[in-house]
Structures are given as structure tokens and as C-alpha cells.
Design a protein around this motif. Structure first.
Motif, PDB file in Angstrom:
ATOM      1  N   ALA A 256       0.841  -1.204   0.000  1.00  0.00           N
ATOM      2  CA  ALA A 256       0.000   0.000   0.000  1.00  0.00           C
ATOM      3  C   ALA A 256       0.872   1.249   0.000  1.00  0.00           C
ATOM      4  N   VAL A 257       1.959   1.204   0.776  1.00  0.00           N
ATOM      5  CA  VAL A 257       2.848   2.358   0.843  1.00  0.00           C
ATOM      6  C   VAL A 257       3.514   2.596  -0.508  1.00  0.00           C
ATOM      7  N   LEU A 258       3.946   1.529  -1.169  1.00  0.00           N
ATOM      8  CA  LEU A 258       4.576   1.700  -2.480  1.00  0.00           C
ATOM      9  C   LEU A 258       3.590   2.290  -3.487  1.00  0.00           C
ATOM     10  N   ALA A 259       2.358   1.823  -3.449  1.00  0.00           N
ATOM     11  CA  ALA A 259       1.349   2.369  -4.374  1.00  0.00           C
ATOM     12  C   ALA A 259       1.166   3.868  -4.139  1.00  0.00           C
ATOM     13  N   GLU A 260       1.099   4.276  -2.873  1.00  0.00           N
ATOM     14  CA  GLU A 260       0.970   5.714  -2.564  1.00  0.00           C
ATOM     15  C   GLU A 260       2.207   6.482  -2.984  1.00  0.00           C
ATOM     16  N   THR A 261       3.354   5.851  -2.821  1.00  0.00           N
ATOM     17  CA  THR A 261       4.609   6.494  -3.200  1.00  0.00           C
ATOM     18  C   THR A 261       4.627   6.790  -4.698  1.00  0.00           C
ATOM     19  N   ILE A 262       4.199   5.814  -5.476  1.00  0.00           N
ATOM     20  CA  ILE A 262       4.170   5.996  -6.928  1.00  0.00           C
ATOM     21  C   ILE A 262       3.220   7.135  -7.306  1.00  0.00           C
ATOM     22  N   THR A 263       2.049   7.152  -6.681  1.00  0.00           N
ATOM     23  CA  THR A 263       1.085   8.216  -6.966  1.00  0.00           C
ATOM     24  C   THR A 263       1.636   9.587  -6.587  1.00  0.00           C
ATOM     25  N   ALA A 264       2.229   9.688  -5.388  1.00  0.00           N
ATOM     26  CA  ALA A 264       2.777  10.970  -4.931  1.00  0.00           C
ATOM     27  C   ALA A 264       3.880  11.446  -5.867  1.00  0.00           C
ATOM     28  N   PHE A 265       4.710  10.510  -6.305  1.00  0.00           N
ATOM     29  CA  PHE A 265       5.805  10.864  -7.210  1.00  0.00           C
ATOM     30  C   PHE A 265       5.251  11.395  -8.535  1.00  0.00           C
ATOM     31  N   GLU A 266       4.273  10.675  -9.072  1.00  0.00           N
ATOM     32  CA  GLU A 266       3.721  11.106 -10.366  1.00  0.00           C
ATOM     33  C   GLU A 266       3.048  12.474 -10.262  1.00  0.00           C
ATOM     34  N   GLN A 267       2.389  12.723  -9.127  1.00  0.00           N
ATOM     35  CA  GLN A 267       1.659  13.991  -8.995  1.00  0.00           C
ATOM     36  C   GLN A 267       2.554  15.178  -8.668  1.00  0.00           C
ATOM     37  N   HIS A 268       3.633  14.950  -7.936  1.00  0.00           N
ATOM     38  CA  HIS A 268       4.375  16.093  -7.399  1.00  0.00           C
ATOM     39  C   HIS A 268       5.839  16.190  -7.835  1.00  0.00           C
ATOM     40  N   VAL A 269       6.375  15.127  -8.389  1.00  0.00           N
ATOM     41  CA  VAL A 269       7.800  15.143  -8.746  1.00  0.00           C
ATOM     42  C   VAL A 269       8.001  14.925 -10.248  1.00  0.00           C
ATOM     43  N   ALA A 270       7.223  14.033 -10.841  1.00  0.00           N
ATOM     44  CA  ALA A 270       7.453  13.649 -12.249  1.00  0.00           C
ATOM     45  C   ALA A 270       7.086  14.797 -13.203  1.00  0.00           C
TER      46      ALA A 270
END
Lengths: 270, 270
Positions: A256-270
């Protein structure tokens, strides 16, 4: 998925190394940042085998350092000897970068403590270079100056790095540690060719604790795209680790944490 | 007794203003740093009368600021208006210096937040000068960048101060906030003629909390004589405040805390 995303495995602390490597592969994350304690639980050879089997590459190994002679709990340590072991381990894991947390103040002499760090890096840089490992000097947030790192700014880490070949010593830019720095843009630009890693996360407001005050990107005031642009303008095109120390995340399942990490990265870093 | 010792009254938090002023007079401490909440409990006129009666002078008044529009708890504030009131109060108390805590980041734009601070100082500097009050820009530790101060270094505060006459705007050097800074010696030297206050304390190791992680001088790794020498080499000869946020000290009687403060100052700062 941004191919530069790397999961620093401290973010999914509840996962073992085999779980984290398999989890990354399954989610399509091609990079992982490893910690030595997790590697030790699995064994270096088995860890290397799993990485190869799953096609996951190591963005960095955490960590060597503690060159000022004491650990955060005050016990004595031979940081140079321990870091030689860490360099060997990084080489065995195919980690091109070993992150260095250089150690806190010894006594009350900051200048002497910093000189010990510079001397230790000088002793270790050729050893690392011979094994294809680059030492990544990571300045830590000033609130960790006493306990963990007398290097507090990118500028300061760079001044040590440039005394050595670029392939032997670089600097790590970790947002949590340096986002506040009024000179950060200039320091990153000056570090062109020397950036050995870029770590992203956010800072919790209010800050609950000096160590666990981190959050996923987007959950705090750090301007990730601004810092990413600065790092890229300085020529860094390597993996970007998401590294979050957060008690709430640590209590939850790694997947679950990895899934959130991917989402956060795509929204705020990528 | 070093005639430059000043008790910042937050150190003896259990004392009211009348108790703190009388306590200083009795102990032979000629200076006190006041806080507005304590002044408000007593009233400005009565506070001024007590100071005069006991012959205790005010080294500084804490505090104005919060120019970025939000307080640490997130509520909106008109920092400029509030600081005008604080300037009037400082003048009424004979405090030559009003300490400014400039405010934390608004949104995620550090550069814009810092510009708001510079603009507010420009608006207030003449008002302060007309009332004989010097604004003291106090950089706070980087761990308070999000919540309380987008000014984190002496260098950064000085860059704003020098835009105004020296008698209107100076900088406060507080050891807790700046001891870790690799550029601190150069920054203090550059601030010659601009130092409006020097605050001493120590840092607790391990750091228990971002706000209450302070101790009396000598109970941590800060080299007080080194920093005092730097400040004096830059020409600062004014009062030296001992300012300690510490839950244990706060739970104890003011008289005992003041006695320990005097001893710590004589052993480690004087």
C-alpha cells in the motif's frame, strides 16, 4: 511510470529486502535504495541474486560514514573501517553509490570534526574508486549536526568532494535536509557533475520529531519540481529516490505504501 | 557577575514579569529580555514602572514579525500591524531592540515568502527608527523554516538589514539557531555594526523536540566562547541574553533557575 523513480526501502520499512525487491518489480519500479541492516537480514549474495532475478537496480546503499568517532547513541565507532566494509558490500550489490552520513560533532569542536570527515573521505576515495563505487556525501539537516552530520549544506559537502575525482566522490541532494537553504540553487548549480543522488520527500508541518518528520511528496511545503529542475539543470539524470521516515507509513503494509509512493511521485515530482 | 548577562524571561517561565524583574535586581542581573505575553499580564505602564524601580534595563522585547501572513498554528495574521503595536510597546518599555520572528513559508514558495519579509521590514523600519527602536531580525534554526521563519541564516538576515539604516535594522545572533552554520564566522564578521543582540544557550543531545531542545550553556556541544569572541570581534558589546526553552527548567522555581543561569554563564560564556 517515471523510469527514474527509485524506492528507498526505508519508506516501506515493514517489508524485508526480498519483499521490497519483488514489490518493486511487480509495480514496475526499476530502482531501489537499500539499507545495510535489511541487506544483512537477507545476506549480500542472496540480495544480489534477488536483484538480478527481478531486474531491479540499486540506486544507492545506505550507509557508510560516522567518521567523527561516535554513533548517535554516543558509542565509539571506527567509521573508516566500517565504511570499507560498506564499500565492499555496495560493489557486491552493484550499487554505484554508497551514501555517507559523516557523523556528528565530537566534543564541542566543529572545525576539528569537519576536518576528520575530510581526512576520512581522502583515505577512502581511492578504495571506493577501485571497486567502482562512488561515495555520496549527504549533508543532513542542521538539526542533526550534533548527532549525525557535521555536514549540513550541499555547499559544504561539495567543498570536500571536489578534492577528489568526480567518479570517486559526489554529493547527495536530499530535499528534507536542504530545502530551507537560501543558497540551495547556487549550491546545486555549483555541484554540476558531482550529484550522486537526488532524494525526495516532504516535511511534516508542524514538525513532530527531528527524525520522523517526513512525509510523501505533496504532503508538505517543499517545491519538488523547483528542486528537481535545479538538479537536472546541473546535469543529474540518475534515479530519484523517495525516502520517507514516517511512523504512520511504517506501520502499514509495504504494498500500500509503495502504491501511494508511486502516486505521490507522479503527482508532485514527475 | 558579568555586567553583560541578561535574563531572557522565557528561561524562568514560571515567573511573572514582576517576579522576574525583582529576581534579576536581587541577583544583581542588570538586564532582562521581555516577552509580550508576560508584559500583557502585568500591563505596559506597570511593567515600565517596575523596571525603573528595580533599575533593570530591557535588552530586547520578544517579539514582532510573522510577515508571511500565518502563525505557527496556521491562523491568518497581519504581521505588519501587530509589529507596529510591538514597536510602540518596546518604546514604552525602553527596549532598544524588538526581536522579529519573520514567519514561516506561505504555501510552497520560499522566494515569495522571503520577499514578503523584506517588504514588511522596509515598511516598518522608519516607524521603528522614529520611536528609537531597532528591529532585530532573528534567523531561526532551519527546522523552523516551515512554521516560524523563512530566514534561517545570519547571512540571509543581514542581506535584508543592510537595505536600511543600521540604527533601524540589525540582526540577532542566537546560538541555538546558528551554531551549526559552516559560514557563521564569516557571517558574523560581515554583520559588524549590525548585531542587535547575542543570545546564548545550548542544544540538547539527542534533540528531543524542535522547540524545547535547549539547555543552559555548558550542557551541550556549542562552543560559547568561540561564538562570543566572533560577535565581539564584530564590535558587539551589548547585553548577552540567556534564552532557554526547556520543559524541565520551566517546571522549577524561577529563583533556582536564575541562580543556575548565572553559574552556567560564568562558567561557559563569561
Amino acid at each position: 511510470m517515471d523510469p527514474r523513480l527509485s524506492l528507498n526501502q526505508i519508506t516501506t520499512k515493514s517489508w524485508s529486502l526480498p519483499e521490497a525487491v519483488a514489490g518493486c518489480a511487480q509495480a514496475g519500479v526499476g530502482w531501489i535504495g537499500l539499507w545495510r541492516d535489511k541487506v544483512a537480514e537477507t545476506g549480500v549474495d542472496e540480495a544480489a541474486r534477488l536483484l538480478k532475478e527481478h531486474g531491479v537496480r540499486v540506486s544507492s546503499l545506505c550507509r557508510g560514514g560516522f567518521f567523527t568517532g561516535v554513533t548517535p547513541d554516543g558509542s565509539p565507532v571506527d567509521g573508516v573501517a566500517r565504511t570499507r566494509e560498506a564499500i565492499d558490500e555496495a560493489a557486491a550489490l552493484g550499487a554505484g553509490v554508497l551514501v555517507l552520513v559523516v557523523g556528528g560533532i565530537a566534543g564541542n569542536d566543529l572545525a576539528a570534526s569537519r576536518q576528520r570527515v575530510a581526512d576520512a573521505v581522502g583515505e577512502l576515495a581511492p578504495y571506493a574508486g577501485e571497486r567502482g563505487v562512488r561515495l555520496g556525501l549527504e549533508p543532513l539537516h542542521p538539526m542533526q549536526c550534533a548527532e549525525r552530520s557535521v555536514l549540513s549544506t550541499v555547499e559544504q559537502a561539495l567543498a570536500i568532494a571536489v578534492e577528489h575525482p568526480a567518479e570517486q566522490v559526489g554529493v547527495i541532494v536530499d530535499e528534507f535536509h536542504v530545502w530551507w537553504d537560501p543558497r540551495i540553487e547556487d549550491a546545486i548549480a555549483a555541484a554540476a557533475g558531482r550529484i550522486a543522488g537526488f532524494h525526495v520527500c516532504d516535511v511534516l508541518v508542524p514538525l513532530p520529531d527531528p527524525l520522523l518528520g517526513r512525509a510523501l511528496p505533496g504532503d508538505g511545503p517543499i517545491d519538488h519540481r523547483h528542486l528537481r529542475a535545479a538538479v537536472e539543470a546541473a546535469g543529474y539524470t540518475g534515479p530519484i529516490e523517495v525516502e520517507v521516515f514516517n511512523a504512520d507509513l511504517w506501520s502499514r503494509p509495504g504494498g500500500a505504501v509503495l502504491a501511494e509512493t508511486i502516486t505521490a511521485f507522479e503527482q508532485h515530482v514527475a
